[in-house]
Design a protein around this motif. Structure first.
Motif, PDB file in Angstrom:
ATOM      1  N   ALA A   7      -7.724   8.289   7.543  1.00 21.14           N
ATOM      2  CA  ALA A   7      -6.309   8.035   7.259  1.00 21.14           C
ATOM      3  C   ALA A   7      -5.713   9.173   6.430  1.00 21.14           C
ATOM      4  N   THR A   8      -4.425   9.386   6.615  1.00 21.85           N
ATOM      5  CA  THR A   8      -3.698  10.395   5.846  1.00 21.85           C
ATOM      6  C   THR A   8      -3.286   9.811   4.496  1.00 21.85           C
ATOM      7  N   HIS A   9      -3.402  10.622   3.453  1.00 21.21           N
ATOM      8  CA  HIS A   9      -3.071  10.169   2.109  1.00 21.21           C
ATOM      9  C   HIS A   9      -1.998  11.087   1.515  1.00 21.21           C
ATOM     10  N   VAL A  10      -0.881  10.481   1.105  1.00 15.42           N
ATOM     11  CA  VAL A  10       0.196  11.197   0.408  1.00 15.42           C
ATOM     12  C   VAL A  10       0.253  10.669  -1.018  1.00 15.42           C
ATOM     13  N   HIS A  11       0.316  11.566  -1.984  1.00 16.96           N
ATOM     14  CA  HIS A  11       0.404  11.137  -3.390  1.00 16.96           C
ATOM     15  C   HIS A  11       1.620  11.769  -4.040  1.00 16.96           C
ATOM     16  N   THR A  12       2.360  10.975  -4.824  1.00 12.17           N
ATOM     17  CA  THR A  12       3.560  11.448  -5.516  1.00 12.17           C
ATOM     18  C   THR A  12       3.331  11.490  -7.028  1.00 12.17           C
ATOM     19  N   TYR A  13       3.657  12.628  -7.619  1.00 10.91           N
ATOM     20  CA  TYR A  13       3.638  12.770  -9.076  1.00 10.91           C
ATOM     21  C   TYR A  13       5.029  12.448  -9.610  1.00 10.91           C
ATOM     22  N   SER A  53      -6.279  -2.047   7.903  1.00 14.91           N
ATOM     23  CA  SER A  53      -6.309  -0.921   8.835  1.00 14.91           C
ATOM     24  C   SER A  53      -4.969  -0.184   8.792  1.00 14.91           C
ATOM     25  N   TYR A  54      -5.009   1.053   8.270  1.00 17.20           N
ATOM     26  CA  TYR A  54      -3.784   1.839   8.112  1.00 17.20           C
ATOM     27  C   TYR A  54      -4.001   3.275   8.571  1.00 17.20           C
ATOM     28  N   ASP A  55      -2.881   3.906   8.926  1.00 15.83           N
ATOM     29  CA  ASP A  55      -2.912   5.319   9.298  1.00 15.83           C
ATOM     30  C   ASP A  55      -2.534   6.220   8.129  1.00 15.83           C
ATOM     31  N   LEU A  56      -1.763   5.669   7.178  1.00 14.60           N
ATOM     32  CA  LEU A  56      -1.277   6.499   6.078  1.00 14.60           C
ATOM     33  C   LEU A  56      -1.176   5.654   4.805  1.00 14.60           C
ATOM     34  N   LEU A  57      -1.652   6.203   3.701  1.00 17.81           N
ATOM     35  CA  LEU A  57      -1.561   5.575   2.385  1.00 17.81           C
ATOM     36  C   LEU A  57      -0.702   6.466   1.497  1.00 17.81           C
ATOM     37  N   HIS A  58       0.274   5.857   0.797  1.00 15.40           N
ATOM     38  CA  HIS A  58       1.135   6.620  -0.108  1.00 15.40           C
ATOM     39  C   HIS A  58       1.010   6.041  -1.511  1.00 15.40           C
ATOM     40  N   THR A  59       0.356   6.775  -2.390  1.00 15.54           N
ATOM     41  CA  THR A  59       0.189   6.354  -3.784  1.00 15.54           C
ATOM     42  C   THR A  59       1.184   7.101  -4.666  1.00 15.54           C
ATOM     43  N   GLY A  60       1.247   6.672  -5.932  1.00 15.88           N
ATOM     44  CA  GLY A  60       2.148   7.371  -6.846  1.00 15.88           C
ATOM     45  C   GLY A  60       2.623   6.502  -7.977  1.00 15.88           C
ATOM     46  N   GLY A  61       1.786   5.622  -8.455  1.00 12.76           N
ATOM     47  CA  GLY A  61       2.160   4.760  -9.563  1.00 12.76           C
ATOM     48  C   GLY A  61       1.172   4.887 -10.697  1.00 12.76           C
ATOM     49  N   ILE A  62       0.572   3.772 -11.093  1.00 14.54           N
ATOM     50  CA  ILE A  62      -0.386   3.761 -12.190  1.00 14.54           C
ATOM     51  C   ILE A  62      -1.720   4.320 -11.700  1.00 14.54           C
ATOM     52  N   PRO A  63      -2.185   5.457 -12.239  1.00 14.75           N
ATOM     53  CA  PRO A  63      -3.418   6.075 -11.728  1.00 14.75           C
ATOM     54  C   PRO A  63      -4.625   5.144 -11.756  1.00 14.75           C
ATOM     55  N   ALA A  64      -4.786   4.372 -12.839  1.00 14.87           N
ATOM     56  CA  ALA A  64      -5.950   3.487 -12.943  1.00 14.87           C
ATOM     57  C   ALA A  64      -5.913   2.380 -11.903  1.00 14.87           C
ATOM     58  N   LEU A  65      -4.749   2.113 -11.337  1.00 12.52           N
ATOM     59  CA  LEU A  65      -4.616   1.112 -10.286  1.00 12.52           C
ATOM     60  C   LEU A  65      -4.731   1.748  -8.912  1.00 12.52           C
ATOM     61  N   HIS A  66      -4.148   2.927  -8.749  1.00  7.49           N
ATOM     62  CA  HIS A  66      -4.084   3.533  -7.424  1.00  7.49           C
ATOM     63  C   HIS A  66      -5.340   4.303  -7.035  1.00  7.49           C
ATOM     64  N   TYR A  67      -6.085   4.813  -7.998  1.00 10.44           N
ATOM     65  CA  TYR A  67      -7.309   5.528  -7.625  1.00 10.44           C
ATOM     66  C   TYR A  67      -8.324   4.598  -6.961  1.00 10.44           C
ATOM     67  N   PRO A  68      -8.584   3.404  -7.495  1.00  9.29           N
ATOM     68  CA  PRO A  68      -9.464   2.472  -6.780  1.00  9.29           C
ATOM     69  C   PRO A  68      -8.925   2.096  -5.405  1.00  9.29           C
ATOM     70  N   VAL A  69      -7.596   2.017  -5.275  1.00  8.73           N
ATOM     71  CA  VAL A  69      -6.998   1.717  -3.966  1.00  8.73           C
ATOM     72  C   VAL A  69      -7.368   2.798  -2.955  1.00  8.73           C
TER      73      VAL A  69
END
Length: 377
Positions: free
Chosen positions: A123-129, A96-112
């Motif tokens: 939930a709010t999602h922030v992604h870093t390139y 249970s989260y309010d915010l997810l921040h991705t930005g690493g390996i796409p094949a790992l983070h997209y399923p996340v």
């Protein structure tokens, strides 16, 4: 579950878990505690977030990643490339989260992202390139990177150049937040290390640090060495393909003042940077290269190509010198100019720039601002 040594891990044992204090619940799907530059950045900035505002959960694949910050919950895990590590990541992605921040390996983070939405649809999602968006490259899965950004409520990029490629390729407009460097570890006050004594003799020493991938152009470093016998050039790193490593080693063996050193432990690198005359880094595809920031923090100027994010960091004539892409003579001129700068004006400029713009505190505050804005929308 087993760790990378094959020993059984107790999934219920989280010895450094902190009780969440009512702040915004943030999940970072990163595995800290390693020398990976992305995970290292998040490990260092986590304690800089306001403990009363953000409660952060992150995975730790090594004891070095078990943080003691009150607002950070670290989950012991196997390495990300193991099935055990990925199962741990999946299990905590549906927390249970309010915010997810991705930005690493796409094949790992997209399923996340997909798993996280099952439990946290609002939930709010922030992604870093972190590297340039290049639809013609076979290094990164363009379709997945596009989906990650378009699913996000807010995107960031680690340089203006990376942001511009994201705009043109994906139609997104990221906020620019550069990488940071540990200014307590990287600084000029180190004694000359044995490595430089072994190779450098009395000549100026220039180092290249990184993998030997084609995009980083280590062969251009060797070509510069051929034209500058008055200096020594050390190629530190490797770890691309075996063919590339062998090619670089064979080419360097033909040049008396070029030496392939191989990998150097991260805790030994600061003394190398601090005592080198310059970093020669002719890469043409980067996001925000940590090696440049590490050299800057050590008071060491940088010579490279006027490509990718390099002109944002180096600024020709201010913290080093830049040559047109592929212009070996320009690189030679830049190295000669650094050698001729007896005052180390460029190195002093570089160190001051890093302390003003690339500390962990600065970057944590910038991400805090992004989180607040994204959560408010």
């Amino acid at each position: 579950m087993t760790d990378r040594t094959g020993e059984l891990l107790d999934e219920t044992a989280t010895p450094v878990e902190k009780s969440q204090g009512g702040g915004v619940r943030v999940f970072w799907p990163f595995f800290i505690g390693t020398d990976n530059p992305i995970s290292y950045l998040y490990q260092q900035i986590a304690p800089e977030f306001d403990a009363g505002e953000f409660d952060i959960t992150v995975l730790a694949s090594d004891e070095d990643g078990l943080l003691e910050a009150d607002n950070v919950r670290t989950i012991p895990s196997a390495e990300f490339y193991t099935w055990a590590g990925r199962l741990t990541l999946a299990r905590h992605a549906v927390g249970s989260y309010d915010l997810l921040h991705t930005g690493g390996i796409p094949a790992l983070h997209y399923p996340v992202v997909l798993l996280n939405r099952l439990r946290n649809p609002t939930a709010t999602h922030v992604h870093t390139y972190r590297i340039d968006a290049d639809p013609d490259s076979d290094r990164t899965p363009t379709a997945l990177r596009r989906r990650l950004g378009r699913r996000a409520d807010s995107t960031t990029a680690v340089s203006e150049h990376t942001a511009s490629t994201v705009r043109s390729t994906f139609g997104l407009d990221p906020v620019v937040i550069y990488n940071a460097v540990d200014t307590a570890q990287f600084h000029p006050q180190y004694e000359r290390p044995p490595l430089l004594e072994r190779y450098g003799t009395e000549r100026p020493v220039f180092v290249f640090v990184g993998s030997f991938e084609r995009r980083k152009h280590p062969l251009d470093v060797i070509s510069v060495a051929e034209r500058l016998p008055e200096a020594t050039f050390l190629l530190i790193g490797g770890g691309g393909t075996q063919d590339r490593d062998e090619l670089v080693a064979e080419r360097a063996a033909e040049v008396d003042n070029a030496h392939v050193v191989g990998r150097v432990d991260k805790d030994r690198l600061p003394a190398v940077y601090a005592n080198a005359d310059g970093l020669l880094f002719p890469s043409t595809m980067e996001g925000c290269p940590n090696v440049v920031l590490e050299a800057f923090a050590s008071g060491t100027p940088v010579v490279g190509y006027n490509a990718t994010s390099m002109p944002e960091l180096v600024v020709d004539g201010q913290r080093g010198y830049l040559a047109d892409n592929g212009d070996l003579s320009g690189l030679v001129d830049g190295v000669r100019s650094v050698i001729g700068d007896s005052t180390n004006r460029l190195g002093e400029n570089a160190k001051g720039y890093v302390h003003r713009n690339h500390t962990f505190e600065t970057v944590a505050q910038q991400y805090t601002d992004v989180y607040r804005t994204a959560l408010a929308e």
